[in-house]
Design an enzyme around this catalytic site. Structure first.
Site, mmCIF file in Angstrom:
data_model
loop_
_atom_site.group_PDB
_atom_site.id
_atom_site.type_symbol
_atom_site.label_atom_id
_atom_site.label_comp_id
_atom_site.label_asym_id
_atom_site.label_seq_id
_atom_site.Cartn_x
_atom_site.Cartn_y
_atom_site.Cartn_z
ATOM 1 N N GLU A 289 9.457 -20.958 -51.690
ATOM 2 C CA GLU A 289 10.631 -21.812 -51.440
ATOM 3 C C GLU A 289 10.445 -22.654 -50.181
ATOM 4 O O GLU A 289 11.266 -22.596 -49.265
ATOM 5 C CB GLU A 289 11.880 -20.931 -51.278
ATOM 6 C CG GLU A 289 12.184 -20.002 -52.440
ATOM 7 C CD GLU A 289 13.281 -18.977 -52.114
ATOM 8 O OE1 GLU A 289 13.685 -18.870 -50.933
ATOM 9 O OE2 GLU A 289 13.718 -18.292 -53.041
ATOM 10 N N PRO A 290 9.397 -23.452 -50.096
ATOM 11 C CA PRO A 290 9.186 -24.205 -48.864
ATOM 12 C C PRO A 290 10.203 -25.340 -48.696
ATOM 13 O O PRO A 290 10.523 -26.032 -49.659
ATOM 14 C CB PRO A 290 7.783 -24.789 -49.049
ATOM 15 C CG PRO A 290 7.601 -24.891 -50.523
ATOM 16 C CD PRO A 290 8.374 -23.730 -51.113
ATOM 17 N N GLY A 291 10.711 -25.478 -47.499
ATOM 18 C CA GLY A 291 11.608 -26.584 -47.181
ATOM 19 C C GLY A 291 10.950 -27.474 -46.141
ATOM 20 O O GLY A 291 10.387 -28.525 -46.444
ATOM 21 N N ARG A 292 10.971 -26.999 -44.901
ATOM 22 C CA ARG A 292 10.457 -27.766 -43.765
ATOM 23 C C ARG A 292 9.047 -28.324 -44.001
ATOM 24 O O ARG A 292 8.775 -29.483 -43.691
ATOM 25 C CB ARG A 292 10.428 -26.848 -42.539
ATOM 26 C CG ARG A 292 10.028 -27.522 -41.241
ATOM 27 C CD ARG A 292 9.785 -26.462 -40.141
ATOM 28 N NE ARG A 292 10.849 -25.489 -40.079
ATOM 29 C CZ ARG A 292 11.936 -25.602 -39.314
ATOM 30 N NH1 ARG A 292 12.058 -26.630 -38.502
ATOM 31 N NH2 ARG A 292 12.867 -24.682 -39.321
ATOM 32 N N ARG A 328 18.949 -30.331 -33.789
ATOM 33 C CA ARG A 328 17.936 -29.299 -33.547
ATOM 34 C C ARG A 328 17.651 -29.044 -32.063
ATOM 35 O O ARG A 328 17.537 -27.881 -31.658
ATOM 36 C CB ARG A 328 16.639 -29.595 -34.307
ATOM 37 C CG ARG A 328 16.821 -29.599 -35.831
ATOM 38 C CD ARG A 328 15.493 -29.596 -36.588
ATOM 39 N NE ARG A 328 14.802 -28.343 -36.419
ATOM 40 C CZ ARG A 328 13.771 -28.140 -35.623
ATOM 41 N NH1 ARG A 328 13.254 -29.125 -34.933
ATOM 42 N NH2 ARG A 328 13.243 -26.953 -35.523
ATOM 43 N N TYR A 332 18.579 -25.299 -31.319
ATOM 44 C CA TYR A 332 17.423 -24.393 -31.279
ATOM 45 C C TYR A 332 16.528 -24.624 -30.078
ATOM 46 O O TYR A 332 15.437 -24.056 -30.020
ATOM 47 C CB TYR A 332 16.533 -24.598 -32.516
ATOM 48 C CG TYR A 332 17.197 -24.582 -33.860
ATOM 49 C CD1 TYR A 332 17.851 -23.446 -34.326
ATOM 50 C CD2 TYR A 332 17.125 -25.696 -34.685
ATOM 51 C CE1 TYR A 332 18.427 -23.442 -35.586
ATOM 52 C CE2 TYR A 332 17.687 -25.686 -35.956
ATOM 53 C CZ TYR A 332 18.347 -24.557 -36.392
ATOM 54 O OH TYR A 332 18.905 -24.551 -37.639
ATOM 55 N N CYS A 358 29.994 -36.712 -25.623
ATOM 56 C CA CYS A 358 30.549 -36.114 -24.418
ATOM 57 C C CYS A 358 30.277 -34.614 -24.353
ATOM 58 O O CYS A 358 31.191 -33.796 -24.477
ATOM 59 C CB CYS A 358 32.049 -36.381 -24.368
ATOM 60 S SG CYS A 358 32.405 -38.124 -24.535
ATOM 61 N N GLU A 359 29.024 -34.268 -24.202
ATOM 62 C CA GLU A 359 28.584 -32.876 -24.062
ATOM 63 C C GLU A 359 27.291 -32.893 -23.256
ATOM 64 O O GLU A 359 26.397 -33.694 -23.560
ATOM 65 C CB GLU A 359 28.229 -32.258 -25.434
ATOM 66 C CG GLU A 359 29.348 -32.127 -26.424
ATOM 67 C CD GLU A 359 30.287 -30.974 -26.145
ATOM 68 O OE1 GLU A 359 29.915 -30.060 -25.370
ATOM 69 O OE2 GLU A 359 31.396 -30.996 -26.693
ATOM 70 N N TYR A 386 15.910 -30.699 -41.700
ATOM 71 C CA TYR A 386 17.009 -30.235 -40.848
ATOM 72 C C TYR A 386 17.435 -31.320 -39.855
ATOM 73 O O TYR A 386 17.816 -31.019 -38.726
ATOM 74 C CB TYR A 386 16.644 -28.900 -40.164
ATOM 75 C CG TYR A 386 16.199 -27.868 -41.177
ATOM 76 C CD1 TYR A 386 17.121 -27.366 -42.100
ATOM 77 C CD2 TYR A 386 14.879 -27.444 -41.264
ATOM 78 C CE1 TYR A 386 16.717 -26.458 -43.074
ATOM 79 C CE2 TYR A 386 14.474 -26.540 -42.240
ATOM 80 C CZ TYR A 386 15.403 -26.044 -43.135
ATOM 81 O OH TYR A 386 14.999 -25.157 -44.097
HETATM 82 C C1 LIG Z 1 16.063 -22.205 -45.551
HETATM 83 C C2 LIG Z 1 15.513 -21.427 -46.658
HETATM 84 C C3 LIG Z 1 14.274 -21.788 -47.218
HETATM 85 C C4 LIG Z 1 13.423 -22.906 -46.664
HETATM 86 O O1 LIG Z 1 12.928 -22.530 -45.409
HETATM 87 P P1 LIG Z 1 11.860 -23.440 -44.624
HETATM 88 O O2 LIG Z 1 11.649 -22.734 -43.350
HETATM 89 O O3 LIG Z 1 12.489 -24.776 -44.453
HETATM 90 O O4 LIG Z 1 10.630 -23.503 -45.464
HETATM 91 C C5 LIG Z 1 13.822 -21.054 -48.287
HETATM 92 N N1 LIG Z 1 14.539 -20.009 -48.786
HETATM 93 C C6 LIG Z 1 15.730 -19.651 -48.280
HETATM 94 C C7 LIG Z 1 16.464 -18.506 -48.872
HETATM 95 C C8 LIG Z 1 16.250 -20.334 -47.195
HETATM 96 O O5 LIG Z 1 17.422 -19.951 -46.676
#
Ligand SMILES: *Cc1c(COP(=O)(O)O)cnc(C)c1O
Length: 430
Positions: A289-292, A328, A332, A358-359, A386
């Site tokens: 499940e890659p996102g980033r 971010r 973070y 204003c922070e 993100y």
């Molecule tokens: C956020 C998330 C991802 C993606 O994570 P990355 O760090 O962006 O690869 C995959 N699975 C689940 C359940 C998530 O919450």
């Protein structure tokens, strides 16, 4: 006190973001041109960079049975989703809203997995109507609700339990999710019992085991530690008569923001398959499940310097992007490279790059050596993930536009918001 840090010479999104004749470009389009035409702040993505990131997974997979479900919460613009759908991606969704988005781009429900710690009944219903591949269930209470919803519809929900393997992914505490103090998943020690419960519930079919241990992970060892625990679990379940078809390793692969050496999908998969082979479990289907890692370095945020302010302790470059556009750094303590679109020669000074909100927490970068003047356009690097998805409207600031570059072309994929958009739905008392 701290020496100022300058970004590495090569843009983080290289080769898709690169200098040509002294002008920073996305593919073949100068970023200055986009700023002039479309205004700033502006999110700019590279289609070729999205494809290259996808190919790094596809090449790593070869002919193995791996389903890549894009963790779409990283960037859910319809154009980005459509691009990944065309490439054959599945999707990892975390809400009913995300389901509606992927269905809007024609995603294949057989490639959708539904994650999230607080799924509501209406979201379950929608996902069951759509017949998504799998629910990644995070608690016994959720399992019971899902069983009720599915039986009331005369349907069966395929489920995997999100197991919390209690491994330290070595990342920022806010993006670490696989430790026992995190809210996510079912503790690994409880998992066998919860699987037994799942197997006996009406409307539920156990198909998988799932984990997601954190984000911006650059080392393979947390994945392998988690994998070992999950494989032990799968063996134990088989002995109890519960047969698992797929193993979902979640997302989390890191990208290069500054000088990180990211873990490549190929390196991860080779080591994962070495373990699966060694344990005679290579028949398991794998889900990732890659996102980033699919979008992070495919995007930048353009912003214009409004004012320079030389205070006693610090120099500030006050820009037109702020924490509402990119949270971010504030949230973070994240580091994003800052590159001028047209670098000026001459001496640099150390600047904090800050927004107009204003922070005091409204900063994008601290202590950067920059040669800048009013009106210069700066690029905040590695903001494809993100970034826009976490943007908000604090200080009644409309969210930025988004544009996708494709070779020498560009397409606005989201109009800049207006103040009228923000006031829509509000009303005063009679
Ligand atoms: C956020 C998330 C991802 C993606 O994570 P990355 O760090 O962006 O690869 C995959 N699975 C689940 C359940 C998530 O919450």
């Amino acid at each position: 006190m701290n020496a100022s840090i300058s970004a590495p010479a090569q843009p983080a999104g290289y080769p898709h973001f690169h200098y040509r004749d002294g002008a920073l470009c996305a593919e073949d389009v100068p970023l200055q041109l986009l700023a002039d035409r479309l205004g700033t702040p502006l999110y700019v993505y590279s289609r070729a960079a999205l494809r290259a990131a996808w190919e790094s997974y596809r090449d790593a997979i070869g002919d193995r049975d791996v389903l890549v479900c894009y963790g779409m919460k990283a960037n859910s613009n319809l154009a980005v989703l459509k691009e990944f759908a065309r490439l054959g991606a599945g999707f990892d969704i975390v809400s009913g809203g995300e389901l509606q988005r992927v269905l809007a781009v024609g995603a294949d429900p057989a490639r959708i997995v539904f994650s999230g710690v607080g799924k509501q009944a209406w979201e379950m219903r929608k996902a069951l109507e759509t017949d998504v591949k799998c629910f990644n269930v995070e608690s016994e209470a959720e399992l019971n609700l899902l069983s009720d919803v599915a039986t009331s519809m005369g349907r069966t929900a395929r489920v995997s339990l999100r197991v919390n393997p209690d491994v330290d992914a070595g990342t920022h505490p806010y993006i670490s999710t696989g430790l026992k103090e995190n809210k996510f998943g079912v503790a690994i020690a409880d998992a066998p019992r919860v699987y037994q419960a799942a197997a006996s519930l009406p409307g539920i079919a156990v198909t998988g085991v799932d984990c997601h241990i954190g984000s911006q992970i650059t080392d393979v060892s947390p994945y392998l530690d988690a994998l070992d625990k999950l494989l032990d679990l799968i063996d134990g379940l088989a002995a109890a008569g519960i047969h698992i078809e797929h193993l979902d390793l979640g997302g989390g692969l890191g990208i290069r923001y500054t000088d990180e050496t990211p873990l490549r999908p190929a390196a991860l998969l080779d080591q994962v398959y070495a373990r699966l082979d060694a344990r005679g479990l290579s028949h398991l289907k794998l889900i990732m499940e890659p996102g980033r890692s699919l979008v992070g370095n495919a995007g930048v945020l353009l912003t214009t310097v409004q004012f320079l302010k030389h205070a006693e302790a610090r120099n500030f470059a006050i820009v037109d992007a702020a924490m509402n556009d990119l949270i971010r750094p504030t949230l973070y303590d994240a580091w994003h490279g800052v590159l001028p679109v047209h670098p000026r020669g001459g001496a640099t000074q150390e600047y904090d790059v800050v927004g107009p909100v204003c922070e005091s927490g409204d900063w994008l970068a601290k202590q950067r050596a920059l040669a800048v003047e009013r009106g210069d356009v700066l690029t905040i690097e590695s903001t494809g993930a993100y970034g826009m998805v976490m943007a908000g409207n604090y200080n009644t600031r409309p969210r930025p536009a988004e544009v996708m570059v494709d070779g020498a072309q560009f397409h606005v994929i989201r109009q800049r918001e207006t103040v009228e958009d923000l006031m829509r739905g509000e009303s005063t008392l009679p």
